[in-house]
Design a protein around this motif. Structure first.
Motif, PDB file in Angstrom:
ATOM      1  N   UNK A 129      -0.678  -1.646   3.327  1.00 36.28           N
ATOM      2  CA  UNK A 129      -2.061  -1.228   3.147  1.00 36.28           C
ATOM      3  C   UNK A 129      -2.334  -0.149   4.178  1.00 36.28           C
ATOM      4  N   UNK A 130      -3.438   0.560   3.980  1.00 39.77           N
ATOM      5  CA  UNK A 130      -3.834   1.570   4.951  1.00 39.77           C
ATOM      6  C   UNK A 130      -4.003   0.960   6.333  1.00 39.77           C
ATOM      7  N   UNK A 131      -4.588  -0.247   6.368  1.00 37.22           N
ATOM      8  CA  UNK A 131      -4.829  -0.909   7.650  1.00 37.22           C
ATOM      9  C   UNK A 131      -3.513  -1.249   8.344  1.00 37.22           C
ATOM     10  N   UNK A 132      -2.548  -1.768   7.580  1.00 33.97           N
ATOM     11  CA  UNK A 132      -1.258  -2.103   8.186  1.00 33.97           C
ATOM     12  C   UNK A 132      -0.573  -0.844   8.706  1.00 33.97           C
ATOM     13  N   UNK A 133      -0.647   0.248   7.912  1.00 33.96           N
ATOM     14  CA  UNK A 133       0.010   1.487   8.338  1.00 33.96           C
ATOM     15  C   UNK A 133      -0.619   2.032   9.615  1.00 33.96           C
ATOM     16  N   UNK A 134      -1.927   1.813   9.773  1.00 38.18           N
ATOM     17  CA  UNK A 134      -2.573   2.246  11.021  1.00 38.18           C
ATOM     18  C   UNK A 134      -2.021   1.451  12.198  1.00 38.18           C
ATOM     19  N   UNK A 135      -1.835   0.146  12.000  1.00 34.95           N
ATOM     20  CA  UNK A 135      -1.226  -0.697  13.040  1.00 34.95           C
ATOM     21  C   UNK A 135       0.193  -0.244  13.348  1.00 34.95           C
TER      22      UNK A 135
ATOM     23  N   UNK B 296       4.358  10.756  21.209  1.00 36.76           N
ATOM     24  CA  UNK B 296       3.961   9.414  20.755  1.00 36.76           C
ATOM     25  C   UNK B 296       3.167   9.531  19.460  1.00 36.76           C
ATOM     26  N   UNK B 297       2.243  10.459  19.466  1.00 33.95           N
ATOM     27  CA  UNK B 297       1.369  10.633  18.305  1.00 33.95           C
ATOM     28  C   UNK B 297       2.178  11.002  17.068  1.00 33.95           C
ATOM     29  N   UNK B 298       3.077  11.974  17.202  1.00 40.81           N
ATOM     30  CA  UNK B 298       3.775  12.473  16.025  1.00 40.81           C
ATOM     31  C   UNK B 298       4.780  11.456  15.502  1.00 40.81           C
ATOM     32  N   UNK B 299       5.354  10.624  16.367  1.00 40.23           N
ATOM     33  CA  UNK B 299       6.242   9.556  15.902  1.00 40.23           C
ATOM     34  C   UNK B 299       5.472   8.611  14.997  1.00 40.23           C
ATOM     35  N   UNK B 300       4.251   8.246  15.414  1.00 43.31           N
ATOM     36  CA  UNK B 300       3.426   7.384  14.574  1.00 43.31           C
ATOM     37  C   UNK B 300       3.140   8.021  13.223  1.00 43.31           C
ATOM     38  N   UNK B 301       2.806   9.280  13.257  1.00 39.37           N
ATOM     39  CA  UNK B 301       2.529  10.018  12.018  1.00 39.37           C
ATOM     40  C   UNK B 301       3.749  10.015  11.114  1.00 39.37           C
ATOM     41  N   UNK B 302       4.918  10.293  11.680  1.00 39.09           N
ATOM     42  CA  UNK B 302       6.133  10.369  10.880  1.00 39.09           C
ATOM     43  C   UNK B 302       6.498   9.020  10.271  1.00 39.09           C
ATOM     44  N   UNK B 303       6.343   7.936  11.037  1.00 41.77           N
ATOM     45  CA  UNK B 303       6.681   6.616  10.490  1.00 41.77           C
ATOM     46  C   UNK B 303       5.778   6.327   9.298  1.00 41.77           C
ATOM     47  N   UNK B 304       4.490   6.600   9.456  1.00 43.64           N
ATOM     48  CA  UNK B 304       3.567   6.371   8.331  1.00 43.64           C
ATOM     49  C   UNK B 304       3.939   7.250   7.144  1.00 43.64           C
ATOM     50  N   UNK B 305       4.221   8.514   7.428  1.00 40.18           N
ATOM     51  CA  UNK B 305       4.534   9.458   6.353  1.00 40.18           C
ATOM     52  C   UNK B 305       5.759   9.006   5.569  1.00 40.18           C
ATOM     53  N   UNK B 306       6.792   8.592   6.293  1.00 38.33           N
ATOM     54  CA  UNK B 306       8.025   8.141   5.627  1.00 38.33           C
ATOM     55  C   UNK B 306       7.751   6.901   4.791  1.00 38.33           C
ATOM     56  N   UNK B 307       6.981   5.951   5.336  1.00 40.91           N
ATOM     57  CA  UNK B 307       6.689   4.726   4.582  1.00 40.91           C
ATOM     58  C   UNK B 307       5.879   5.037   3.336  1.00 40.91           C
ATOM     59  N   UNK B 308       4.917   5.914   3.448  1.00 34.25           N
ATOM     60  CA  UNK B 308       4.122   6.276   2.270  1.00 34.25           C
ATOM     61  C   UNK B 308       4.996   6.927   1.207  1.00 34.25           C
ATOM     62  N   UNK B 309       5.907   7.795   1.654  1.00 35.40           N
ATOM     63  CA  UNK B 309       6.806   8.452   0.689  1.00 35.40           C
ATOM     64  C   UNK B 309       7.691   7.426  -0.001  1.00 35.40           C
ATOM     65  N   UNK B 310       8.173   6.447   0.764  1.00 34.07           N
ATOM     66  CA  UNK B 310       9.045   5.428   0.182  1.00 34.07           C
ATOM     67  C   UNK B 310       8.268   4.525  -0.769  1.00 34.07           C
ATOM     68  N   UNK B 311       7.021   4.213  -0.408  1.00 32.90           N
ATOM     69  CA  UNK B 311       6.197   3.388  -1.288  1.00 32.90           C
ATOM     70  C   UNK B 311       5.942   4.123  -2.596  1.00 32.90           C
ATOM     71  N   UNK B 312       5.702   5.407  -2.490  1.00 35.39           N
ATOM     72  CA  UNK B 312       5.465   6.209  -3.697  1.00 35.39           C
ATOM     73  C   UNK B 312       6.724   6.249  -4.551  1.00 35.39           C
ATOM     74  N   UNK B 313       7.872   6.417  -3.903  1.00 32.57           N
ATOM     75  CA  UNK B 313       9.142   6.428  -4.635  1.00 32.57           C
ATOM     76  C   UNK B 313       9.348   5.101  -5.355  1.00 32.57           C
TER      77      UNK B 313
ATOM     78  N   UNK C 180       7.098   3.343  -6.614  1.00 36.60           N
ATOM     79  CA  UNK C 180       6.103   3.181  -7.658  1.00 36.60           C
ATOM     80  C   UNK C 180       4.853   2.431  -7.227  1.00 36.60           C
ATOM     81  N   UNK C 181       4.689   2.234  -5.917  1.00 37.43           N
ATOM     82  CA  UNK C 181       3.488   1.527  -5.442  1.00 37.43           C
ATOM     83  C   UNK C 181       2.880   2.271  -4.258  1.00 37.43           C
ATOM     84  N   UNK C 182       2.332   3.459  -4.513  1.00 39.69           N
ATOM     85  CA  UNK C 182       1.762   4.245  -3.411  1.00 39.69           C
ATOM     86  C   UNK C 182       0.667   3.474  -2.682  1.00 39.69           C
TER      87      UNK C 182
END
Lengths: 157, 287
Positions: free
Chosen positions: B236-242, B265-282, B284-286
């Motif tokens: 969820x968005x909330x989990x990804x923020x955590x 630190x900031x960009x690592x967090x951004x990248x982890x979220x970005x990768x997870x979102x891309x994988x979730x989209x791949x 089929x569950x964005x």
């Protein structure tokens, strides 16, 4: 000094180089072929780009002894009677100002078009990211590559 | 620059023998980092023993048992290998984004890892695949988890004369995929932060995940605490923020000429979220 045998611009070549020389040293000092330039000497600017077995490399970081048996292409080898289509496109599109980055830039562009005849903007910029230009701001360089691609595919540049 | 002799053995045994006999000898493959260090005077080897001509070290083998990637395989070849990209997209992405075209055509997998720069681009994607390093030495061949190879910045756990010959990667598991993201100032620059994520996501749930980061600690590292937050959880968005906050806290970056600790630190967090979102989209569950 060890004697190295390799192919240079399609012809057999033999040159002497010290073990600690680079391909850039061999070309410029050993063979007097000064078309390949030294910009930074540490693989960042791409002015020394040559093609080894059709692939762009930084000659300043290429150990001379490793050239044995390989095929090297430098800027001197592109023209064949007249300028190559890529060279001509750079001339026509204003992709050359001071000219210092041009040999490396044109060789990288040549290699790109040999493996990808129809690159989009992003592909061109990625392929040329290792060739720095201080003069043009790159716009005319990208246009040159696009024009060359067009010319090579038989369209109007 | 101190002159050095250059040697081109054709077998591992010959390479190891030369390295043992020549005073001040160093192994070299692509030379894209070593020659820079030599030219600047940072290191002064008396002899270079090139591994480029040693048979069997330049290969990409994909079988049902996984992948064997030879140590002198060029980064460019790894980047453009279609089957490798299909099996380990995060590794292909990392290789395609390493340096410039010219560097990729000379730099090697083994060199990138054995050089042990904290920002080695091939390390995070291999860590999330739990790859192993194969090493040739006096006692024959040994293997160890890649994570155990890195001792510190520029330091690997190799005994004098040992050679990293291959990286062995377990086969991809159905349902798992991977992504990589990295930041640098210009293409020719080394990474200031990189992240690789390999995950099994289905029906909005993270069944399994592995996360690794580079250039943000003395060695490339797995983010175990952040992984634990995600395992078996619904995305969820909330989990990804955590997750973003956890990843940022888990890494140990420094401030240097490329970036500040805070930005890394900031960009690592951004990248982890970005990768997870891309994988979730791949999957089929964005999110």
């Amino acid at each position: 000094m060890p004697r190295l045998s390799f192919t240079l611009n399609g012809a057999s070549a033999r040159a002497e180089a010290r073990d600690c020389d680079t391909l850039l040293d061999l070309l410029r000092e050993g063979l007097g072929m000064t078309g390949t330039k030294e910009g930074c000497g540490k693989g960042e600017c791409g002015a020394c780009t040559v093609l080894v077995d059709d692939r762009p490399v930084n000659a300043c970081l290429f150990p001379a002894p490793e050239v044995e048996g390989l095929a090297v292409r430098t800027i001197e080898g592109l023209a064949d009677g007249g300028l190559s289509p890529v060279q001509q496109a750079f001339v026509d599109q204003g992709g050359i100002q001071c000219g210092f980055c041009s040999p490396g830039m044109i060789l990288s562009a040549t290699a790109l078009l040999e493996r990808n005849p129809d690159p989009d903007d992003a592909a061109i910029r990625t392929a040329l990211a290792g060739n720095l230009c201080r003069c043009t701001g790159y716009a005319q360089i990208v246009a040159s590559v696009q024009a060359a691609a067009s010319a090579l595919q038989g369209g109007t540049p | 620059m101190r002159p050095y002799s250059y040697h081109r053995p054709t077998t591992l045994a010959e390479a190891r023998q030369l390295h043992g006999e020549l005073a001040g000898a160093r192994y070299v493959a692509g030379a894209t980092d070593l020659l820079v260090a030599i030219k600047s005077g940072r290191t002064e080897p008396a002899a270079l023993v090139s591994l480029r001509g040693v048979a069997g070290l330049d290969r990409i083998e994909l079988t049902p048992d996984g992948a064997v990637l030879g140590a002198t395989t060029r980064i460019a070849d790894l980047a453009t290998h279609a089957a490798l990209r299909a099996a380990y997209p995060e590794l292909a992405q990392a290789c395609a984004a390493l340096g410039t075209e010219q560097v990729r055509n000379q730099a090697t997998l083994g060199g990138n890892l054995a050089n042990a720069s904290p920002c080695a681009d091939t390390a995070p994607p291999l860590l999330v695949n739990e790859a192993r390093a194969r090493i040739a030495g006096d006692a024959g061949t040994r293997e160890l988890p890649l994570a155990d190879l890195f001792e510190g910045p520029g330091a690997v756990r190799l005994a004098p004369g040992e050679i990293l010959t291959a990286i062995v990667v377990p086969p991809p598991v159905e349902g798992w995929s991977g992504r990589q993201s990295k930041a640098r100032r210009v293409q020719v620059d080394v990474s200031l932060a990189s992240v690789a994520v390999r995950a099994c996501i289905s029906e909005g749930r993270c069944r399994g995940v592995r996360i690794a980061a580079g250039a943000v600690a003395p060695v490339p590292l797995r983010l175990a605490a952040t992984e634990a937050l995600l395992r078996d959880q619904s995305l969820s968005g909330a989990l990804l923020a955590e997750v973003r906050a956890s990843a940022a806290a888990e890494v140990r970056p420094i401030t240097d000429l490329r970036a500040t600790e805070r930005y890394r630190r900031h960009i690592v967090g951004v990248f982890v979220e970005r990768c997870l979102r891309a994988l979730a989209e791949e999957a089929g569950c964005p999110v």
